[in-house]
Write an enzyme that holds these catalytic residues in place. Structure first.
Site, PDB file in Angstrom:
ATOM      1  N   GLY A 201      23.439  70.052  14.451  1.00 37.50           N
ATOM      2  CA  GLY A 201      23.597  68.542  15.398  1.00 37.50           C
ATOM      3  C   GLY A 201      24.851  67.872  15.018  1.00 37.50           C
ATOM      4  CG  HIS A 202      25.160  66.182  11.264  1.00 36.65           C
ATOM      5  ND1 HIS A 202      24.096  66.612  10.557  1.00 36.65           N
ATOM      6  CD2 HIS A 202      25.175  64.590  11.167  1.00 36.65           C
ATOM      7  CE1 HIS A 202      23.439  65.549  10.062  1.00 36.65           C
ATOM      8  NE2 HIS A 202      23.898  64.398  10.415  1.00 36.65           N
TER       9      HIS A 202
ATOM     10  CB  VAL B  38      21.499  70.003  18.371  1.00 31.67           C
ATOM     11  CG1 VAL B  38      21.565  71.279  17.976  1.00 31.67           C
ATOM     12  CG2 VAL B  38      22.864  69.500  18.998  1.00 31.67           C
TER      13      VAL B  38
END
Length: 301
Positions: free
Chosen positions: A36-37, A176
């Site tokens: 996600g990051h 995500v």
């Protein structure tokens, strides 16, 4: 990629980039980075000349009984992910660098912080607003990238920027998810296999919500009740909140037919000792589909 631990060193490096006319993108994180990051960093890389990643577990946003000390950390893994995603500068300060003495200045965004996580975590968003404001003043980014998994945080930071006329564009980025549907989170590492399996009820409920809203005739409270009842059937689920609100103002809606803005379905549920959040936005187009048709012969207002 350069790694800085002091404000002075980072400012000096970025001042040179600004003199060169480079556009700066900032991705603020608390570390223990995941895909996600990485998606935030990928977008920042596409849209910026210089990408800055901050990694700082901010103590001012944790309550006295929360998991500051056990919040997962993996600095070596974080730096590998940063390097793989084209980060130029990583800012990894110690708490004493960000807060050399207790802060006498605070930032409180009222209204939208009184619901959802703000209701159950008093002071949390004051700490978030303070540290993000400090990062904006240190980095002076043109754009800052935040994941929509914490949609309330995005709303709070966006409102702070608007109210204080800060010269930065906030870029919300999509959630995500794992292949299973579970939203990626640094706290997922705490889940047992069974807790992780049962936690899929969150994404399942969100995916069903447009159908449930249609079945409820577009009624927001009926949808909220349907989702809460469905999650409550999961043995390990301990609901903190299930709420349907307008977005980004986070007010109580009535019906889809009366909607003037998007809605958010926001969830916070504990599985064991792990508190997970998730959400889904319902656009005006989706709300219009859920609204009952106006009977023939009835004049619109």
């Amino acid at each position: 990629m350069q790694v800085y631990t002091t404000i002075r060193e980072l400012r000096e490096a970025l001042e040179e980039k600004r003199r060169e006319g480079k556009r700066i993108g900032l991705v603020p994180t608390m570390g223990f980075l995941h895909a996600g990051h990485a998606s935030l960093l990928e977008r920042a890389r596409r849209e910026s000349d210089t990408v800055v990643l901050s990694i700082f577990v901010n103590p001012t946003q944790f309550g006295p009984n929360e998991d500051l000390d056990r919040y997962p950390r993996d600095p070596e893994g974080d730096l590998r992910l940063a390097r793989d995603n084209g980060v130029d500068y990583v800012f990894m300060p110690e708490p004493s660098e960000m807060y050399p003495r207790p802060s006498a200045t605070g930032i409180a965004v009222s209204g939208i912080t009184s619901v959802l996580c703000g209701a159950s975590r008093p002071g949390h968003f004051d700490g978030v607003a303070l540290v993000v404001s400090k990062l904006f003043h240190i980095v002076k980014p043109h754009r800052a990238y935040f994941g929509m998994k914490d949609a309330q945080q995005v709303a709070v930071i966006t409102r702070m920027v608007e109210d204080l006329n800060l010269d930065v564009e906030i870029v919300p980025c999509p959630i995500v998810r794992e292949d299973s549907g579970l939203a990626l989170s640094s706290r997922n590492v705490y889940l047992s296999d069974e807790e992780k399996r049962q936690a899929l009820v969150l994404s399942e409920s969100l995916s069903r919500s447009p159908i449930w809203l249609q079945e409820a005739g577009g009624d927001a409270l009926a949808l909220q009740k349907q989702i809460a009842e469905h999650i409550a059937k999961t043995p390990l689920a301990d609901i903190d909140y299930v709420q349907v609100l307008t977005y980004p103002d986070l007010e109580r809606p009535t019906t889809a037919a009366a909607a003037k803005s998007a809605w958010i379905i926001a969830l916070a549920v504990r599985f064991g000792k792990t508190r997970l959040i998730d959400n889904r936005l319902l656009s005006l187009e989706e709300l219009a589909l859920a609204a009952p048709p106006i009977p023939q012969g009835t004049k619109g207002v």
